[in-house]
Write an enzyme that holds these catalytic residues in place. Structure first.
Site, short mmCIF file in Angstrom:
data_model
loop_
_atom_site.label_atom_id
_atom_site.label_comp_id
_atom_site.label_asym_id
_atom_site.label_seq_id
_atom_site.Cartn_x
_atom_site.Cartn_y
_atom_site.Cartn_z
N LYS A 160 0.81 -1.23 0.00
CA LYS A 160 0.00 0.00 0.00
C LYS A 160 0.84 1.28 0.00
O LYS A 160 0.46 2.30 0.58
CB LYS A 160 -0.99 0.05 1.18
CG LYS A 160 -1.83 -1.18 1.39
CD LYS A 160 -2.40 -1.77 0.14
CE LYS A 160 -3.42 -0.91 -0.55
NZ LYS A 160 -3.80 -1.51 -1.88
N THR A 161 1.97 1.21 -0.64
CA THR A 161 2.81 2.42 -0.71
C THR A 161 3.03 2.88 -2.15
O THR A 161 3.81 3.80 -2.38
CB THR A 161 4.19 2.15 -0.06
OG1 THR A 161 4.78 1.01 -0.72
CG2 THR A 161 4.08 1.87 1.42
N GLY A 162 2.39 2.19 -3.10
CA GLY A 162 2.57 2.56 -4.50
C GLY A 162 3.42 1.55 -5.26
O GLY A 162 3.94 1.85 -6.34
N LYS A 174 -6.45 0.28 -6.99
CA LYS A 174 -5.30 1.15 -6.70
C LYS A 174 -5.74 2.60 -6.84
O LYS A 174 -6.24 2.99 -7.91
CB LYS A 174 -4.14 0.88 -7.68
CG LYS A 174 -3.68 -0.56 -7.70
CD LYS A 174 -3.01 -0.98 -6.41
CE LYS A 174 -2.83 -2.49 -6.38
NZ LYS A 174 -2.27 -2.97 -5.12
N ARG A 177 -7.95 4.00 -4.45
CA ARG A 177 -9.38 3.92 -4.09
C ARG A 177 -9.86 5.27 -3.58
O ARG A 177 -9.08 6.06 -3.03
CB ARG A 177 -9.58 2.90 -2.96
CG ARG A 177 -9.42 1.48 -3.39
CD ARG A 177 -9.95 0.53 -2.31
NE ARG A 177 -9.98 -0.83 -2.82
CZ ARG A 177 -9.02 -1.71 -2.66
NH1 ARG A 177 -7.94 -1.38 -1.99
NH2 ARG A 177 -9.12 -2.91 -3.18
N SER A 227 -4.88 2.83 4.33
CA SER A 227 -5.03 2.26 2.98
C SER A 227 -5.18 0.74 3.07
O SER A 227 -5.98 0.13 2.35
CB SER A 227 -3.81 2.65 2.14
OG SER A 227 -3.81 1.96 0.92
N THR A 269 2.65 -1.12 -6.94
CA THR A 269 2.15 -1.52 -8.27
C THR A 269 2.43 -0.44 -9.30
O THR A 269 2.79 -0.74 -10.45
CB THR A 269 0.63 -1.81 -8.21
OG1 THR A 269 0.40 -2.77 -7.19
CG2 THR A 269 0.10 -2.33 -9.54
N TYR A 290 -11.93 7.01 -0.76
CA TYR A 290 -12.53 6.83 0.57
C TYR A 290 -12.41 8.12 1.37
O TYR A 290 -11.62 9.00 1.02
CB TYR A 290 -11.92 5.63 1.32
CG TYR A 290 -10.41 5.48 1.24
CD1 TYR A 290 -9.57 6.22 2.05
CD2 TYR A 290 -9.84 4.58 0.34
CE1 TYR A 290 -8.19 6.07 1.97
CE2 TYR A 290 -8.45 4.42 0.25
CZ TYR A 290 -7.64 5.17 1.07
OH TYR A 290 -6.28 5.02 1.00
P1 A3P Z 1 -4.91 3.76 -2.10
O1 A3P Z 1 -5.68 2.87 -3.01
O2 A3P Z 1 -5.21 3.54 -0.67
O3 A3P Z 1 -4.99 5.22 -2.48
P2 A3P Z 1 0.24 -0.77 -3.66
O4 A3P Z 1 0.32 -0.80 -5.15
O5 A3P Z 1 1.58 -0.92 -3.00
O6 A3P Z 1 -0.82 -1.68 -3.13
O7 A3P Z 1 -0.20 0.70 -3.24
C1 A3P Z 1 -1.48 1.21 -3.52
C2 A3P Z 1 -1.41 2.71 -3.34
O8 A3P Z 1 -0.58 3.25 -4.38
C3 A3P Z 1 -2.72 3.43 -3.51
O9 A3P Z 1 -3.36 3.40 -2.26
C4 A3P Z 1 -2.29 4.82 -3.96
O10 A3P Z 1 -2.31 5.76 -2.93
C5 A3P Z 1 -0.82 4.64 -4.41
N1 A3P Z 1 -0.51 5.08 -5.78
C6 A3P Z 1 0.66 5.69 -6.12
N2 A3P Z 1 0.66 5.97 -7.42
C7 A3P Z 1 -0.52 5.53 -7.92
C8 A3P Z 1 -1.09 5.55 -9.22
N3 A3P Z 1 -0.44 6.07 -10.26
N4 A3P Z 1 -2.33 5.02 -9.38
C9 A3P Z 1 -2.99 4.50 -8.32
N5 A3P Z 1 -2.49 4.45 -7.06
C10 A3P Z 1 -1.26 4.96 -6.86
#
Ligand code: A3P
Length: 322
Positions: free
Chosen positions: A11-13, A264, A266, A128, A15, A268
């Site tokens: 949950k830090t980005g 990704k 979301r 998150s 993906t 809320y």
């Molecule tokens: P949220 O969905 O809570 O906002 P991971 O990929 O490690 O699971 O991390 C998901 C988080 O990546 C998302 O958390 C979002 O804040 C962050 N993020 C960073 N860059 C993003 C992007 N380009 N598109 C979507 N989410 C992104």
């Protein structure tokens, strides 16, 4: 062999980073079955006992056997050889970061790998994660608010003692899963006990969210990529998504942009001030240690950490007792 491990935390980005890296053909990720999505998860227990060959097979690319079967083809190959060609194999498994088994296992197999860690404010990460498991139907997250999960020690309203005990264990486990990966100093120390600090790359996840072009261009420099991609041409901010997305050539099949999926970024409600204050206090000692650790290894503080230290009145100078 993979030279780059994106280890999380979740949950830090991670993906987004994984997706952006793959836009540059220099970076080749592990090949996974659709069930595993993008994560290899070898060094934790999920696939470790499949053995090293299993792991290296994830990075195998099909070789063109006909191309090397005749002298003519060999000549063609050597004429096509470009000394600037470079391949950086990498994998991302966001659960590696906070699992103490991973650093020693990874180091014994990949001692030269660069380790990429994304750090966002641990309070935001916890929230998150709560939203993530709620969206996946976790019964605790679906019946209790984030505040109830984080701030209650039992958080249970059941009547029988057995139910109380059972429900409490589940709530405590969810609370722990929200909080534990955010003890960054403890987990980073585990990595530094094995890998030299020069191989650890810390990315400010908050900064990455809003300035991915700068972060990606800098990362390529750090990794000495021969043919860096200018991410200014690849990424574009999308108002609707609220994040950066991949720019595509517009045609009848797409509208010129590709964003990460619904899970990704979301939507809320913002975290309540009460929980934020609680979490800021909860993480204060860990954040202080993290600031000290980063300064000891010569890494700049992420902006959110710098701010947290300043607002708590516990800047690095005071944490060193100066
Ligand atoms: P949220 O969905 O809570 O906002 P991971 O990929 O490690 O699971 O991390 C998901 C988080 O990546 C998302 O958390 C979002 O804040 C962050 N993020 C960073 N860059 C993003 C992007 N380009 N598109 C979507 N989410 C992104």
């Amino acid at each position: 062999m993979p030279e780059l491990l994106i280890v999380g935390p979740q949950k830090t980005g991670t993906t987004a980073l994984y997706t952006y890296l793959k836009l540059n053909p220099v970076f080749k990720s592990a090949q996974m079955s659709p069930l595993d999505f993008e994560e290899v998860q070898f060094f934790n227990d999920k696939h470790y006992y499949n053995g090293v060959d299993w792991y290296f097979d994830r990075f195998k690319r099909p070789t063109n056997t006909t191309a090397i079967s005749s002298t003519t083809d060999k000549t063609t190959l050597s004429m096509d050889f470009d000394p600037d060609d470079q391949t950086i194999y990498f994998e991302k498994s966001a659960t590696y970061f906070d699992d103490p088994k991973v650093p020693p296992r990874a180091f014994s197999l990949l001692p030269d790998a660069r380790i990429v860690i994304l750090l966002v404010d641990p309070a935001d990460r916890a929230y998150s994660w709560y939203q993530h498991i709620k969206a996946h139907g976790d019964p605790v997250a679906n019946s209790m608010s984030f505040e109830q999960v984080i701030m209650s020690s039992t958080g249970d309203t059941s009547t029988t003692t057995a139910n109380v005990a059972r429900a409490s264990t589940k709530v405590i486990s969810v609370r722990q899963r929200c909080l534990h990966p955010g003890y960054y100093s403890q987990h980073l120390t585990n990595w530094l006990n094995h890998y030299p600090s020069r191989q650890i790359i810390i990315i400010d996840g908050q900064w990455f969210k809003y300035n991915p072009v700068l972060v990606m261009n800098r990362l390529q420099l750090l990794l000495r990529v021969n043919k860096p991609l200018d991410y200014a041409n690849q990424l574009v901010y999308n108002e609707q998504k609220g994040f950066y997305c991949q720019r595509l050539r517009r045609d009848s099949h797409n509208d010129g942009i590709h964003c990460l999926g619904k899970s990704k970024g979301r939507k809320y409600a913002p975290m309540s001030q009460k929980v934020r204050l609680y979490l800021n206090r909860h993480y204060l000692a860990h954040n202080r240690q993290l600031a000290q650790l980063l300064s000891d290894i010569g890494q700049p503080l992420p902006v959110w950490l710098d701010e947290a230290m300043t607002t708590s009145g516990l800047g690095l100078a005071s944490s060193r007792g100066q």
